[in-house]
Write a protein that holds these residues in place. Structure first.
Motif, short mmCIF file in Angstrom:
data_model
loop_
_atom_site.label_atom_id
_atom_site.label_comp_id
_atom_site.label_asym_id
_atom_site.label_seq_id
_atom_site.Cartn_x
_atom_site.Cartn_y
_atom_site.Cartn_z
N GLY A 6 0.80 -1.09 0.06
CA GLY A 6 -0.03 0.04 -0.25
C GLY A 6 0.81 1.44 -0.10
O GLY A 6 1.99 1.50 0.44
N GLY A 59 -3.30 -0.26 -2.24
CA GLY A 59 -4.27 1.18 -2.28
C GLY A 59 -2.98 2.15 -2.00
O GLY A 59 -2.13 2.14 -1.66
N THR A 88 -2.43 5.96 5.24
CA THR A 88 -1.54 5.02 4.30
C THR A 88 -2.48 4.02 3.53
O THR A 88 -3.83 3.65 4.12
CB THR A 88 -0.29 4.46 5.04
OG1 THR A 88 -1.05 3.67 6.26
CG2 THR A 88 0.66 5.56 5.69
N GLY A 89 -2.23 3.29 2.63
CA GLY A 89 -2.95 2.34 1.91
C GLY A 89 -2.87 1.18 2.43
O GLY A 89 -1.78 0.48 2.88
N GLY A 107 -2.91 -0.60 6.31
CA GLY A 107 -2.27 0.27 6.14
C GLY A 107 -1.53 0.48 7.66
O GLY A 107 -2.05 0.05 8.78
N GLY A 137 -7.37 0.74 4.17
CA GLY A 137 -6.73 1.89 4.60
C GLY A 137 -6.80 2.34 5.81
O GLY A 137 -7.74 2.02 6.74
N GLY A 166 2.89 2.15 4.16
CA GLY A 166 1.31 1.23 3.76
C GLY A 166 1.55 -0.08 4.13
O GLY A 166 2.63 -0.50 4.48
#
Length: 104
Positions: A11, A54, A37-38, A32, A92, A19
């Protein structure tokens, strides 16, 4: 090739952290790791492709030299990991607002 299990993508990160890692082989992605963060993409298996991670949310640092008495602020919620395909992606992380005061 038979019995190949690719890992999912990592991520997106931002200045606050990394991520979530992608799923290893045929497993879901991880959430995340830091605010904004993803999540990582789900891993693949012999019949499905691995997912991509993501994206991270935006980062902004703002200075107010003549601040008002109050401000209206908001932060977005972290997105849910996708469930389509062989293995779900990680979620996320919600955004974060930090207020620092400096006196001169």
């Amino acid at each position: 090739a038979a019995n190949v299990a690719p890992s999912g993508g990592v991520g997106g990160g931002n200045p606050l952290g990394s991520g979530g890692p992608g799923g290893f082989g045929a497993s879901p992605g991880f959430n995340g790791a830091a605010p904004g963060t993803g999540g990582g993409g789900g891993g693949g298996d012999s019949t499905t492709n691995a997912g991509s991670g993501g994206g991270a949310g935006a980062y902004c640092e703002k200075f107010f030299f003549s601040p008002a008495t109050s401000f209206a602020v908001s932060t977005g919620a972290g997105g849910s990991g996708g469930a389509a395909g062989g293995h779900a992606g990680g979620n996320g992380v919600n955004g974060l607002i930090v207020v620092d005061e400096f006196y001169i």
